[in-house]
Design a protein around this motif. Structure first.
Motif, PDB file in Angstrom:
ATOM      1  N   LEU A 130       0.834  -1.201   0.000  1.00 43.32           N
ATOM      2  CA  LEU A 130       0.000   0.000   0.000  1.00 43.32           C
ATOM      3  C   LEU A 130       0.869   1.250   0.000  1.00 43.32           C
ATOM      4  CD1 LEU A 130      -2.758   1.434   0.287  1.00 43.32           C
ATOM      5  CD2 LEU A 130      -2.475   1.187   2.774  1.00 43.32           C
ATOM      6  N   SER A 131       1.934   1.245   0.801  1.00 39.61           N
ATOM      7  CA  SER A 131       2.806   2.420   0.869  1.00 39.61           C
ATOM      8  C   SER A 131       3.536   2.648  -0.448  1.00 39.61           C
ATOM      9  CB  SER A 131       3.801   2.294   2.025  1.00 39.61           C
ATOM     10  OG  SER A 131       4.843   1.395   1.728  1.00 39.61           O
ATOM     11  N   VAL A 132       3.906   1.561  -1.140  1.00 40.39           N
ATOM     12  CA  VAL A 132       4.603   1.675  -2.414  1.00 40.39           C
ATOM     13  C   VAL A 132       3.654   2.203  -3.490  1.00 40.39           C
ATOM     14  CG1 VAL A 132       5.758   0.389  -4.257  1.00 40.39           C
ATOM     15  CG2 VAL A 132       6.325  -0.079  -1.861  1.00 40.39           C
ATOM     16  N   VAL A 133       2.468   1.624  -3.575  1.00 43.49           N
ATOM     17  CA  VAL A 133       1.504   2.075  -4.587  1.00 43.49           C
ATOM     18  C   VAL A 133       1.093   3.525  -4.306  1.00 43.49           C
ATOM     19  CG1 VAL A 133      -0.779   1.694  -5.603  1.00 43.49           C
ATOM     20  CG2 VAL A 133       0.713  -0.262  -5.111  1.00 43.49           C
ATOM     21  N   ALA A 134       0.941   3.888  -3.045  1.00 42.01           N
ATOM     22  CA  ALA A 134       0.607   5.282  -2.700  1.00 42.01           C
ATOM     23  C   ALA A 134       1.708   6.226  -3.181  1.00 42.01           C
ATOM     24  CB  ALA A 134       0.408   5.422  -1.189  1.00 42.01           C
ATOM     25  N   GLU A 135       2.961   5.817  -3.021  1.00 38.09           N
ATOM     26  CA  GLU A 135       4.067   6.661  -3.464  1.00 38.09           C
ATOM     27  C   GLU A 135       4.071   6.775  -4.994  1.00 38.09           C
ATOM     28  OE1 GLU A 135       8.511   7.372  -1.975  1.00 38.09           O
ATOM     29  OE2 GLU A 135       8.245   5.369  -2.844  1.00 38.09           O
ATOM     30  N   ILE A 136       3.797   5.686  -5.686  1.00 34.61           N
ATOM     31  CA  ILE A 136       3.747   5.719  -7.149  1.00 34.61           C
ATOM     32  C   ILE A 136       2.633   6.644  -7.625  1.00 34.61           C
ATOM     33  CG2 ILE A 136       3.219   4.343  -9.217  1.00 34.61           C
ATOM     34  CD1 ILE A 136       4.656   1.975  -7.754  1.00 34.61           C
ATOM     35  N   VAL A 137       1.464   6.544  -7.023  1.00 31.03           N
ATOM     36  CA  VAL A 137       0.345   7.408  -7.402  1.00 31.03           C
ATOM     37  C   VAL A 137       0.688   8.871  -7.117  1.00 31.03           C
ATOM     38  CG1 VAL A 137      -2.065   8.025  -6.890  1.00 31.03           C
ATOM     39  CG2 VAL A 137      -1.415   5.620  -7.178  1.00 31.03           C
ATOM     40  N   ALA A 138       1.223   9.146  -5.945  1.00 33.63           N
ATOM     41  CA  ALA A 138       1.597  10.526  -5.596  1.00 33.63           C
ATOM     42  C   ALA A 138       2.618  11.074  -6.598  1.00 33.63           C
ATOM     43  CB  ALA A 138       2.165  10.578  -4.173  1.00 33.63           C
ATOM     44  N   GLU A 139       3.629  10.299  -6.906  1.00 31.61           N
ATOM     45  CA  GLU A 139       4.652  10.728  -7.869  1.00 31.61           C
ATOM     46  C   GLU A 139       4.038  11.014  -9.238  1.00 31.61           C
ATOM     47  OE1 GLU A 139       8.333  10.781  -8.063  1.00 31.61           O
ATOM     48  OE2 GLU A 139       8.179  11.081  -5.910  1.00 31.61           O
ATOM     49  N   SER A 140       3.098  10.163  -9.655  1.00 31.32           N
ATOM     50  CA  SER A 140       2.512  10.329 -10.987  1.00 31.32           C
ATOM     51  C   SER A 140       1.705  11.615 -11.098  1.00 31.32           C
ATOM     52  CB  SER A 140       1.660   9.119 -11.363  1.00 31.32           C
ATOM     53  OG  SER A 140       0.448   9.084 -10.648  1.00 31.32           O
ATOM     54  N   TYR A 141       1.256  12.148  -9.981  1.00 35.05           N
ATOM     55  CA  TYR A 141       0.526  13.412  -9.975  1.00 35.05           C
ATOM     56  C   TYR A 141       1.383  14.579  -9.487  1.00 35.05           C
ATOM     57  CZ  TYR A 141      -3.763  10.914 -11.006  1.00 35.05           C
ATOM     58  OH  TYR A 141      -4.718  10.137 -11.613  1.00 35.05           O
ATOM     59  N   GLY A 142       2.667  14.318  -9.304  1.00 34.84           N
ATOM     60  CA  GLY A 142       3.557  15.387  -8.858  1.00 34.84           C
ATOM     61  C   GLY A 142       3.292  15.839  -7.435  1.00 34.84           C
ATOM     62  N   ARG A 143       2.839  14.934  -6.614  1.00 31.56           N
ATOM     63  CA  ARG A 143       2.529  15.252  -5.225  1.00 31.56           C
ATOM     64  C   ARG A 143       3.508  14.566  -4.281  1.00 31.56           C
ATOM     65  NH1 ARG A 143      -2.802  17.131  -4.400  1.00 31.56           N
ATOM     66  NH2 ARG A 143      -3.363  18.267  -6.285  1.00 31.56           N
ATOM     67  N   PRO A 144       3.719  15.138  -3.098  1.00 33.47           N
ATOM     68  CA  PRO A 144       4.648  14.533  -2.145  1.00 33.47           C
ATOM     69  C   PRO A 144       4.025  13.413  -1.318  1.00 33.47           C
ATOM     70  CG  PRO A 144       3.841  16.588  -1.261  1.00 33.47           C
ATOM     71  CD  PRO A 144       3.280  16.468  -2.665  1.00 33.47           C
ATOM     72  N   GLY A 145       2.704  13.300  -1.327  1.00 38.58           N
ATOM     73  CA  GLY A 145       2.043  12.348  -0.432  1.00 38.58           C
ATOM     74  C   GLY A 145       1.855  13.000   0.935  1.00 38.58           C
ATOM     75  N   GLY A 146       1.293  12.290   1.859  1.00 37.33           N
ATOM     76  CA  GLY A 146       1.052  12.821   3.189  1.00 37.33           C
ATOM     77  C   GLY A 146      -0.411  13.182   3.377  1.00 37.33           C
ATOM     78  N   PRO A 147      -0.742  13.682   4.542  1.00 35.11           N
ATOM     79  CA  PRO A 147      -2.151  13.963   4.851  1.00 35.11           C
ATOM     80  C   PRO A 147      -2.724  15.104   4.009  1.00 35.11           C
ATOM     81  CG  PRO A 147      -0.750  14.748   6.616  1.00 35.11           C
ATOM     82  CD  PRO A 147       0.129  14.010   5.661  1.00 35.11           C
ATOM     83  N   MET A 148      -4.005  15.000   3.690  1.00 32.62           N
ATOM     84  CA  MET A 148      -4.671  16.067   2.947  1.00 32.62           C
ATOM     85  C   MET A 148      -5.133  17.179   3.877  1.00 32.62           C
ATOM     86  SD  MET A 148      -6.698  13.833   0.101  1.00 32.62           S
ATOM     87  CE  MET A 148      -7.346  15.230  -0.795  1.00 32.62           C
ATOM     88  N   SER A 149      -5.273  16.863   5.152  1.00 29.95           N
ATOM     89  CA  SER A 149      -5.668  17.884   6.120  1.00 29.95           C
ATOM     90  C   SER A 149      -4.431  18.592   6.647  1.00 29.95           C
ATOM     91  CB  SER A 149      -6.403  17.215   7.297  1.00 29.95           C
ATOM     92  OG  SER A 149      -5.533  16.328   7.956  1.00 29.95           O
ATOM     93  N   GLY A 150      -4.663  19.761   7.163  1.00 24.26           N
ATOM     94  CA  GLY A 150      -3.594  20.383   7.869  1.00 24.26           C
ATOM     95  C   GLY A 150      -2.920  21.497   7.316  1.00 24.26           C
TER      96      GLY A 150
END
Length: 150
Positions: A130-150
């Motif tokens: 899950l952490s790997v796929v999340a990183e791949i998705v974030a990278e593909s959208y040019g995002r760093p990942g992490g919480p959306m709140s805050g």
């Protein structure tokens, strides 16, 4: 009355494949999770990279077994390709020598993610995947990942 807007798109943008070296529980979990998010996955079970790992533009390459006999050459091939994401399952300490060797050989390791994935704290194969796929998705959208709140 107006239509409700949905926070998702019915037809997501097509992205590259996720190429995974060595069939193991993490690789199989990556395949399940990635297919759920609409990413085509190729898991190569041959430790030597087999015939299937030929990274193309937009692909993500994940080495799930840093001890696979041909992992270093698969990593070199991935870094020399147009893959947008290259990662290896290994601790920073364990990968340090290989990364230094790659830099010494002139490889650009800026796309190399070691260890692979976001720091979610999980240790089970599905949690790591899950952490790997999340990183791949974030990278593909040019995002760093992490919480959306805050």
């Amino acid at each position: 009355m107006s239509e409700r807007q949905q926070p998702w798109v019915a037809e997501p943008e097509q992205r590259g494949r996720i190429l995974v070296l060595t069939d193991n529980p993490i690789a199989r979990s990556i395949a399940v999770i990635a297919s759920t998010v609409g990413r085509p996955v190729l898991v190569e079970s041959a430790d030597d990279g087999g015939p299937g790992l030929d990274p193309q533009e937009g692909d993500a390459v994940v080495l799930c077994d840093h001890d696979a006999p041909d992992a270093p050459s698969v990593l070199r091939s991935a870094l020399a390709s147009d893959a947008v994401y290259v990662a290896m399952m290994a601790s920073r300490r364990r990968a340090e020598g290989l990364v230094e060797e790659l830099v010494g050989e002139g490889y650009d390791v800026s796309r190399l993610h070691v260890p692979a994935g976001h720091d979610l704290g999980g240790r089970a194969p599905g949690e790591i995947a899950l952490s790997v796929v999340a990183e791949i998705v974030a990278e593909s959208y040019g995002r760093p990942g992490g919480p959306m709140s805050g």
